[in-house]
Each structure stands twice: as C-alpha cells, then as structure tokens.
Design a protein around this motif. Structure first.
Motif, PDB file in Angstrom:
ATOM      1  N   TRP A  74      -1.583 -57.067  16.827  1.00 21.61           N
ATOM      2  CA  TRP A  74      -0.222 -57.579  16.604  1.00 21.61           C
ATOM      3  C   TRP A  74       0.151 -57.604  15.137  1.00 21.61           C
ATOM      4  O   TRP A  74       1.245 -57.235  14.735  1.00 21.61           O
ATOM      5  CB  TRP A  74      -0.146 -58.979  17.216  1.00 21.61           C
ATOM      6  CG  TRP A  74       1.121 -59.716  16.948  1.00 21.61           C
ATOM      7  CD1 TRP A  74       1.250 -60.868  16.261  1.00 21.61           C
ATOM      8  CD2 TRP A  74       2.428 -59.352  17.378  1.00 21.61           C
ATOM      9  NE1 TRP A  74       2.561 -61.267  16.228  1.00 21.61           N
ATOM     10  CE2 TRP A  74       3.314 -60.339  16.899  1.00 21.61           C
ATOM     11  CE3 TRP A  74       2.970 -58.278  18.083  1.00 21.61           C
ATOM     12  CZ2 TRP A  74       4.684 -60.298  17.126  1.00 21.61           C
ATOM     13  CZ3 TRP A  74       4.339 -58.239  18.308  1.00 21.61           C
ATOM     14  CH2 TRP A  74       5.185 -59.242  17.828  1.00 21.61           C
ATOM     15  N   ARG A  75      -0.780 -57.990  14.303  1.00 27.67           N
ATOM     16  CA  ARG A  75      -0.557 -58.070  12.866  1.00 27.67           C
ATOM     17  C   ARG A  75      -0.163 -56.698  12.290  1.00 27.67           C
ATOM     18  O   ARG A  75       0.799 -56.594  11.518  1.00 27.67           O
ATOM     19  CB  ARG A  75      -1.832 -58.567  12.207  1.00 27.67           C
ATOM     20  CG  ARG A  75      -1.706 -58.877  10.746  1.00 27.67           C
ATOM     21  CD  ARG A  75      -3.071 -59.233  10.212  1.00 27.67           C
ATOM     22  NE  ARG A  75      -3.431 -60.594  10.567  1.00 27.67           N
ATOM     23  CZ  ARG A  75      -3.144 -61.643   9.780  1.00 27.67           C
ATOM     24  NH1 ARG A  75      -2.509 -61.452   8.645  1.00 27.67           N
ATOM     25  NH2 ARG A  75      -3.483 -62.848  10.121  1.00 27.67           N
ATOM     26  N   THR A  76      -0.878 -55.666  12.698  1.00 25.41           N
ATOM     27  CA  THR A  76      -0.587 -54.307  12.221  1.00 25.41           C
ATOM     28  C   THR A  76       0.819 -53.882  12.641  1.00 25.41           C
ATOM     29  O   THR A  76       1.574 -53.299  11.855  1.00 25.41           O
ATOM     30  CB  THR A  76      -1.619 -53.333  12.810  1.00 25.41           C
ATOM     31  OG1 THR A  76      -2.883 -53.923  12.737  1.00 25.41           O
ATOM     32  CG2 THR A  76      -1.634 -52.026  12.056  1.00 25.41           C
ATOM     33  N   PHE A  77       1.150 -54.192  13.882  1.00 27.12           N
ATOM     34  CA  PHE A  77       2.475 -53.820  14.372  1.00 27.12           C
ATOM     35  C   PHE A  77       3.571 -54.507  13.566  1.00 27.12           C
ATOM     36  O   PHE A  77       4.589 -53.910  13.241  1.00 27.12           O
ATOM     37  CB  PHE A  77       2.593 -54.193  15.861  1.00 27.12           C
ATOM     38  CG  PHE A  77       2.140 -53.081  16.762  1.00 27.12           C
ATOM     39  CD1 PHE A  77       3.084 -52.235  17.344  1.00 27.12           C
ATOM     40  CD2 PHE A  77       0.800 -52.870  17.028  1.00 27.12           C
ATOM     41  CE1 PHE A  77       2.677 -51.191  18.168  1.00 27.12           C
ATOM     42  CE2 PHE A  77       0.398 -51.842  17.842  1.00 27.12           C
ATOM     43  CZ  PHE A  77       1.334 -51.002  18.413  1.00 27.12           C
ATOM     44  N   ARG A  78       3.302 -55.792  13.242  1.00 25.81           N
ATOM     45  CA  ARG A  78       4.290 -56.540  12.467  1.00 25.81           C
ATOM     46  C   ARG A  78       4.458 -55.929  11.068  1.00 25.81           C
ATOM     47  O   ARG A  78       5.568 -55.816  10.550  1.00 25.81           O
ATOM     48  CB  ARG A  78       3.850 -57.997  12.315  1.00 25.81           C
ATOM     49  CG  ARG A  78       3.954 -58.817  13.571  1.00 25.81           C
ATOM     50  CD  ARG A  78       5.369 -59.350  13.780  1.00 25.81           C
ATOM     51  NE  ARG A  78       5.839 -60.104  12.649  1.00 25.81           N
ATOM     52  CZ  ARG A  78       5.700 -61.422  12.510  1.00 25.81           C
ATOM     53  NH1 ARG A  78       5.074 -62.105  13.443  1.00 25.81           N
ATOM     54  NH2 ARG A  78       6.182 -62.034  11.457  1.00 25.81           N
ATOM     55  N   GLU A  79       3.341 -55.534  10.495  1.00 26.66           N
ATOM     56  CA  GLU A  79       3.367 -55.005   9.137  1.00 26.66           C
ATOM     57  C   GLU A  79       4.170 -53.709   9.039  1.00 26.66           C
ATOM     58  O   GLU A  79       4.918 -53.495   8.095  1.00 26.66           O
ATOM     59  CB  GLU A  79       1.942 -54.729   8.646  1.00 26.66           C
ATOM     60  CG  GLU A  79       1.271 -55.929   8.028  1.00 26.66           C
ATOM     61  CD  GLU A  79      -0.188 -55.651   7.731  1.00 26.66           C
ATOM     62  OE1 GLU A  79      -0.544 -54.467   7.553  1.00 26.66           O
ATOM     63  OE2 GLU A  79      -0.964 -56.631   7.708  1.00 26.66           O
ATOM     64  N   LEU A  80       3.950 -52.847  10.046  1.00 25.53           N
ATOM     65  CA  LEU A  80       4.555 -51.524   9.956  1.00 25.53           C
ATOM     66  C   LEU A  80       5.997 -51.484  10.475  1.00 25.53           C
ATOM     67  O   LEU A  80       6.680 -50.474  10.351  1.00 25.53           O
ATOM     68  CB  LEU A  80       3.703 -50.514  10.728  1.00 25.53           C
ATOM     69  CG  LEU A  80       2.319 -50.269  10.138  1.00 25.53           C
ATOM     70  CD1 LEU A  80       1.505 -49.413  11.076  1.00 25.53           C
ATOM     71  CD2 LEU A  80       2.428 -49.602   8.770  1.00 25.53           C
ATOM     72  N   ARG A  81       6.436 -52.602  11.053  1.00 25.57           N
ATOM     73  CA  ARG A  81       7.746 -52.634  11.708  1.00 25.57           C
ATOM     74  C   ARG A  81       8.877 -52.328  10.732  1.00 25.57           C
ATOM     75  O   ARG A  81       9.746 -51.501  10.992  1.00 25.57           O
ATOM     76  CB  ARG A  81       7.915 -54.013  12.316  1.00 25.57           C
ATOM     77  CG  ARG A  81       9.178 -54.257  13.056  1.00 25.57           C
ATOM     78  CD  ARG A  81       9.241 -55.696  13.439  1.00 25.57           C
ATOM     79  NE  ARG A  81       9.103 -56.529  12.261  1.00 25.57           N
ATOM     80  CZ  ARG A  81       9.340 -57.830  12.263  1.00 25.57           C
ATOM     81  NH1 ARG A  81       9.683 -58.426  13.385  1.00 25.57           N
ATOM     82  NH2 ARG A  81       9.211 -58.546  11.173  1.00 25.57           N
TER      83      ARG A  81
END
Lengths: 94, 393
Positions: free
Chosen positions: B55-62
């Motif tokens: 989830w953290r990665t997805f948030r970062e790249l959003r």
C-alpha cells in the motif's frame, strides 16, 4: 553490431541447447487452452482492457485479443491473464 | 498457500482512476508489488487487489502518475480484527462465551458415592458439604481429591478407605466401610500380675478369679487374678480389674547449704569497636578500666547487603560489675525443699491416678556444706498388669 550479437546469441543458444527465451530476451507465452495466458519475461503492460491487452517485450509488442479479459496476477516480469482468448499477435519493432 | 499468507497479512481491493493506469501499475510491480484480480471497470478506471504491505508503494507513486485511488474494501485478518474491535459488543460476547464455557467446565455437577451403606453415605456427603464440595460449586479453589480423601478418612472413623476421583465435572467416591471386629485382645484369656512389689489395699476384679486379698504383700510378677475360672478347668476368660496396692519409693537428694549468686546492679559500661576482617579497631569507651568482678557481654552486629555479610562489623561490649551474694539455707528449709522436689519428680514418673500418701525422711545428714536426704514415699497405685495366657496354639 547488434545484428552480429544477435547471430552469436542464436548460435550459442543452439550449440549449448539453451532455452531460447533466456538467450534471446524473448517473452515466454504459455496458454492453457483458450482460458489462461501466462507471460514471462515481459517488460511492461502497455494497454489493458477487457477485450485487448498489449504487452511490451524487448523487441516489440504482443497483442492479445479476447473477451472478458482480466489480469489474475501481475508481478515484475510475470503476468497471468484469464478470460476468453481469441488471438495472440506479435508486432515486432522493425 | 500464497493466497493464505496474503490473507493473514491483509489485502486491499482498490480502484484506480486516471489516464496513466498501465504505466502506474508497471512502475508499482517493478518496485516489487503484486497485483491480482485486475479488471477494467470503465474507460479510465480499473479495479484490483494489492497486498496491504504494498500500500505504501502505491501511495508514493500515485502523485507521479496522476492517478486517484479509491479504497473498495480490506480483506484478511488485519481488517477482520479491526472490524471486531469496532464492534466491542461482539468481542465482549465472544469473551463472555469463552468464560461461560470455562466456568461450566470447571463446575462440579455431580458427586457419586459408591460402596457404602446409606447411613455412611449421608455422613460422607455432609462432610463433603462442610468442605465446600457440593454440586454446583466451582472446582477452582476446591481442595484437590487427595486432600478430600485424607480429610474424609480423618473425619469419619468408620471409613476404612475412600477413593476420590475427579472425572470431568463429577466426583466419584468409592468407600470401604470399616467392619469392626471387636478386638481379639479383649477376648483372649489373660491373668493379672503385679507390676511391682507392694501391699494390696484394695482389689476389684471385674472378671476372673482373684488370687490375692487385701493386706497381702505381693512381689513383682506375682499373679493377682487369673482368667482360669475353675482350677484345672477349661474355661478361660479375659481377666480384668484393678488392684490398688501400697508401694514404696526411695529417693535421695543432695542439696548444697550455701548458694553463691552473682548479681549485677544493671549498671554497665559500654565500649565499641569496629571489626575489619580480623583487625579490631577500638572506637569508643576503650579507656574505661575494668576493675573488680565484671561480666562482659559482647555483641557483634550483623550488617549485610543482599544476604552478603559485610567485612566491616561493629562490636559492642558491655561490662557489668558483679556482686557476689551468698545465700544460706537452714537445714529445716533444705529438708522442705528436698521433700518438695523429690515428690514433684516422683509424681511425674507415676500414673495419673496414683496417690502419694505420705513421705518420710529416713536419713538427714550434713557434710561438706551439703545436706543429704534419703526419703521414703508411700504411694497408692494400680499395680495390675495384663498378661496373656499362652494356650500353645
């Protein structure tokens, strides 16, 4: 130069009986009937919809046409598609 | 198996909206994320499931791909737990249920007593009740079966043995009643003999044939009564009775005429010193002179730290001055003291029912400052002793 390298790779692959996908950076596409497609060694998902999926590999694109297509699982360099397959087309960059 | 693992770690179902969905997903997977169940829901929106840890990665790249993430639902253990804590009533109900089962499983539901007659069974049950062992009580805090067994055997003399077994939620007791055989000893033919030398003053033979009469002087071991009812007959009984006889005891006492008592008047001089190992360092009071008779009492402190005795200890020495006082008793007083102590010590060796009738001073002499007393006591006591007649069986 690139052509020469390509020829050498093909020759080595043949001489040592190595699987061609490893040697030549080509995608390995496995289909189970017309319901599953398993693609390894791809470099990217280009387009995705329920009737067409386009995948990038080193030297071109693969286009998969079908109905109700979906990605069951996607991790780095691996892709498992499901749905009703119609065709798998290769569109090499030339 | 992999799916199971993800289930424990948690998964999120999300919708991604934006024009650059495919590059965005590609970037995420390149970072090591795993995308599953990806379907397109509309022209610019896809629905997919990711791992909670991604989830953290997805948030970062959003931001970079200008995508909008809409949370659909969380799946897996972390979300189930979260939902459970959001509904405390459910959680409480769960724990109450567990507690309920626990309590029921630890309640004593039945007591079964076997192998005893109803009378004894009732007494066992009432005893159990007094120990707090009744149906419907919690077994937690109840004394354990071995304890109950021991207590029952102690409290009910008619029980020869009782087995207490805990089986699930019930107690099974198996008792064996004591069958009283009136002791053999009471029926065996006996005769009575004299325990010691004496003069019979009173004789009461309950059963048996008396062989002595009042004022007879008997020797030790002499038969007093016999179980053989008729002379040379075959009828033997258990002779029983009491033969009170006058017996005599001789006691000797030697008492000093002069006592010297060392008395202190309570005044003391104290001196203090410090013991370091074997070395003694005087601290205070070392100059006081100790002349005359003194009694010294020294006390060493017990300084310790966590059970370790310290090498440095304080020693307090108290010196008491002594005065010798001599006490002198007259011959008459000494006689009284001697008689009294001799009587007291005799009484301790005698039977409780024995009577000391009279004492007589046989001899009183004085030599080397000591008084020597020889006393004679007259005692009335039961001298009958039971002896079994051997019938050669």
């Amino acid at each position: 130069m690139a052509k020469w390298q390509q020829q050498l790779r093909t020759w080595i692959g043949r001489y040592f009986d190595l699987p061609s996908d490893v040697m030549l950076d080509l995608p390995r596409i496995t289909t189970i009937g017309s319901i599953h497609v398993y693609i390894e060694n791809h470099t990217g998902l280009l387009h995705f919809s329920d009737h067409e999926i386009r995948i990038q590999y080193k030297k071109g694109q693969v286009r998969i046409l079908g109905k109700d297509l979906g990605v069951k699982m996607m991790i780095k360099e691996e892709l498992l598609l499901e749905g009703e397959l119609k065709s798998v087309e290769f569109l090499p960059d030339s | 198996m992999k799916g199971q693992y993800d289930f424990y770690k948690g998964r999120i179902r999300i919708r991604i909206k934006g024009a650059l969905v495919e590059p965005y997903l590609q970037a995420c997977t390149r970072r090591g994320c795993q995308v599953t169940h990806l379907t397109r829901t509309s022209e610019d929106e896809v629905q997919l499931t990711i791992r909670l840890s991604d989830w953290r990665t997805f948030r970062e790249l959003r931001k970079k791909y200008r995508c909008k993430i809409i949370l659909v639902e969380g799946q897996g253990i972390p979300f189930i737990l979260k939902r459970m804590f959001q509904r405390p009533s459910l959680l409480i109900a769960f724990f109450v249920g567990v507690l309920f089962v626990f309590v029921l499983a630890n309640t004593l539901w039945s007591i079964e007593v076997k192998g005893l007659n109803p009378e004894l069974e009732a007494s066992v049950e009432s005893k159990l009740k007094s120990y707090g062992v009744t149906p419907g009580k919690l077994t937690i805090g109840m004394s354990d079966p071995n304890d109950i067994q021991r207590k029952l055997l102690e409290d009910i003399p008619d029980l020869l043995w009782v087995g207490v077994k805990k089986q699930g939620t019930s107690y099974h007791l198996y008792g064996v009643e004591k069958i009283r055989h009136d002791t053999d000893d009471k029926e065996r033919p006996t005769y009575l003999v004299a325990k010691k030398k004496g003069m019979v003053v009173q004789s009461f033979i309950k059963t048996g044939r008396p062989l002595v009469s009042v004022y007879d002087v008997v020797q030790k071991g002499q038969p007093l009564a016999t179980g053989e009812l008729v002379e040379d007959g075959d009828v033997f009984v258990h002779a029983e009775g009491e033969v009170i006889a006058e017996t005599w005891y001789k006691a000797e006492q030697t008492l000093p005429q002069k006592h010297i008592l060392q008395l202190t008047n309570g005044e003391a001089t104290h001196s203090y010193s410090l013991d370091i190992g074997r070395l003694r360092v005087p601290l205070w009071g070392w100059w006081t002179s100790n002349d005359g008779d003194i009694r010294e009492e020294s006390e060493t402190s017990d300084w310790n730290v966590f059970g370790w005795q310290l090498p440095v200890q304080m020693q307090t020495t108290s010196a008491y001055s002594l005065d010798a006082i001599s006490l002198e008793n007259s011959q008459k007083e000494l006689k009284e003291i001697g008689v009294r102590t001799a009587k007291e010590s005799l009484r301790q060796t005698l039977d409780e029912r024995a009577d000391i009738l009279d004492e007589k001073v046989l001899h009183l002499s004085k030599e080397h400052g000591k008084v020597k007393l020889i006393l004679l006591f007259k005692v009335y006591e039961d001298i009958a002793e039971t002896k079994y007649i051997s019938q050669g069986d």
